[in-house]
Design an enzyme around this catalytic site. Structure first.
Site, short mmCIF file in Angstrom:
data_model
loop_
_atom_site.label_atom_id
_atom_site.label_comp_id
_atom_site.label_asym_id
_atom_site.label_seq_id
_atom_site.Cartn_x
_atom_site.Cartn_y
_atom_site.Cartn_z
N SER A 215 0.83 -1.18 0.00
CA SER A 215 0.00 0.00 0.00
C SER A 215 0.88 1.26 0.00
CB SER A 215 -0.95 -0.06 1.20
OG SER A 215 -1.97 0.87 1.07
N ASP A 442 -8.85 -4.33 -6.04
CA ASP A 442 -8.36 -3.55 -4.89
C ASP A 442 -9.15 -2.25 -4.76
OD1 ASP A 442 -6.80 -2.00 -3.03
OD2 ASP A 442 -5.11 -3.31 -3.47
N HIS A 472 -7.50 -5.78 -0.63
CA HIS A 472 -6.37 -4.85 -0.67
C HIS A 472 -5.08 -5.64 -0.55
CE1 HIS A 472 -4.23 -1.15 -0.40
NE2 HIS A 472 -3.94 -1.25 0.89
#
Length: 504
Positions: A215, A442, A472
């Site tokens: 991320s 995602d 995610h």
């Protein structure tokens, strides 16, 4: 209200229960400037939980507060590691950043380590609290009571009075951050964190930084590769931030991404027929009912937990939190069903997880750090007029999340520190290959960002891999195709063919 122009992208692993009791051990893995000791339980700023198991060791790394004054004031970065289980075949340290920005690597890694056991055979697993986070000169803003009110307040105002209250809330929050952490705020950006990682690499005794960024950790890794291309070892970026988008474009991309994930969740519910607890014979009907729930909560919150109520803002945050992983779809279904029946406890708990609220009512500093890091990075400072002009585009992208993410663009509007860039430079000519993984479903870091990251890293550096899945991130999905590709690179140096798709 949201604490940044983007929903936080820290892994839900941050809430995982940690293992009991820590112990210490001697150091035989090449670390030079770090004194390893037993790990304490996470600090309040890092979140709740018990001390990790005895295989985990903790240390602190001194770094300059201001890299323009390298001999001046220093701060300590909290570091954690578990040594390789096969030291005779040890490659080095594998440094993790799990995202946020603002997530505590020291708190998250022990709970997430079960997903990386194969990698641990040949790597010391290492993570840290980036500057401004957890035990690393944590940014502090409002107190727990004030944060309860802040996160419950109206984040999608309608009308002049509500809009002014929204703007005043942002300013009050920024003033509290400056009052309590003013000396740290100019120095918590990603450029400084990337320089810290190179200090950590050196202290660990590694010639190259072997890295696993998730991320926001992909943005941090990209900036590191730009600054130190000759120091990049084997690196993986998973759940990739698009480095070409400014804060407005990132927020709009998230609105579309969360709407896509919500649609997939709703369709899954419809496909299960009578097993689905939600009203609606189509995905659109389920989504329309969620919008109706939001509107009703805006008028009248419902009972949550104790004397706390579930507001529209908290419900929207709770829905978003549950979309980070398909594993949490059953919780979302249950939470929505209960909320439609007048009980908001589960959606409130999901919202609390998003905002770093512990079960005892204290807060970690993930929200404060998230705002501080994003605002130190981004130059964007949106006025209320600019924000309102963009709302129709956000609403068109998502009936559920559009207003929420559109108004969140104003999070830095009163911030006392100027931002560093419109978008980060991640070009890294001369770097070793970096495996860049995009997930088609995602919600928080939409799939297209992986290709743009690979392109921006440059020819021969960015190697793109697609995961056709939900949630995610990809590696922690359990997909063997993804894990084989990642493990093959990190453990054996085998670079997969670019544009590979998993499942194959």
């Amino acid at each position: 209200m949201p604490t940044s122009a983007r929903l936080r992208t820290a892994a839900i692993a941050a809430a995982a229960a940690l293992l009991p009791l820590a112990g210490c051990s001697d150091d035989s893995s090449g670390a030079k400037d770090l004194k390893w000791e037993s790990c304490p339980a996470p600090s309040p700023a890092e979140g709740e939980g018990e001390a990790p198991g005895k295989e985990w060791e903790c240390s602190a790394l001194d770094v300059p507060l201001d890299y323009d004054d390298p001999d001046g004031e220093t701060i300590e970065l909290a570091v954690i590691r578990a040594k390789a289980t096969d030291p005779s075949r040890r490659i080095g340290s594998l440094v993790f950043n799990f995202g946020g920005p603002g997530g505590s690597g020291v708190a998250v890694l022990p709970g997430a380590a079960k997903d990386f056991q194969r990698l641990r055979e040949r790597y010391d697993l290492v993570s840290f609290d980036p500057r401004g986070v957890g035990r690393s000169a944590a940014v502090r803003c409002e107190d727990d009571r004030q944060l309860d009110a802040y996160y419950a307040s109206d984040a999608t105002p309608v009308g002049p009075a509500a809009e002014q209250q929204f703007v005043d809330g942002i300013k009050t929050y920024a003033n509290a951050c400056e009052r309590n952490s003013g000396s740290v705020l100019p120095h918590v950006g990603t450029l400084d964190a990337a320089r810290d990682m190179d200090r950590l690499r050196e202290a660990l005794g590694d010639d190259k930084l072997h890295y696993f960024g998730i991320s926001y950790g992909t943005e941090l890794g990209g900036v590191y590769a730009h600054l130190f291309p000759d120091k990049v070892g084997r690196a993986v970026f998973d759940a990739v931030v698009d480095p070409t988008k400014d804060s407005e474009q990132s927020s709009l991309g998230q609105a579309k991404g969360f709407q896509l994930a919500l649609g997939n969740f709703a369709q899954d519910c419809v496909d299960r027929g009578d097993e689905c607890r939600l009203q609606g014979s189509t995905a659109k009907e389920i989504e329309d009912n969620i919008v109706k729930l939001q509107r009703s909560l805006a008028v009248k919150p419902i009972p949550g937990s104790g004397d706390r109520q579930l507001t529209e803002t908290q419900a929207t945050g709770g829905i978003a939190q549950a979309l980070y992983s398909k594993e949490y779809w059953p919780l979302l279904e249950q939470g929505l069903d209960e909320a439609e029946g007048g009980q908001g406890q589960l959606l409130l708990a999901l919202s609390d997880a998003m905002n770093g609220r512990n079960q005892d009512g204290t807060y970690s500093n993930i929200g404060a750090a998230n705002t501080a890091i994003n605002c130190a990075d981004s130059k964007d400072r949106y006025t209320i007029e600019q924000t309102k002009a963009k709302l129709p585009e956000f609403r068109a992208a998502s009936a559920v999340f559009g207003d929420y993410l559109g108004w969140a663009m104003m999070a830095c509007s009163s911030w006392p520190v100027a931002g560093a860039w419109q978008t980060p430079d991640v070009s890294a000519p001369g770097s070793a290959p970096i495996l860049v993984i995009g997930n088609t479903g995602d919600p928080a870091t939409p799939y297209e960002g992986a290709r743009r990251m690979a392109q921006e890293l440059g020819p021969g550096v960015g190697v793109e891999l697609t995961y056709d899945g939900e949630g995610h991130g990809a590696y922690n999905s359990g997909d063997r195709c993804v894990q084989r590709a990642v493990d093959g690179y990190l453990l054996d140096g085998k670079v997969p063919k670019s544009n590979t798709t998993c499942p194959a």
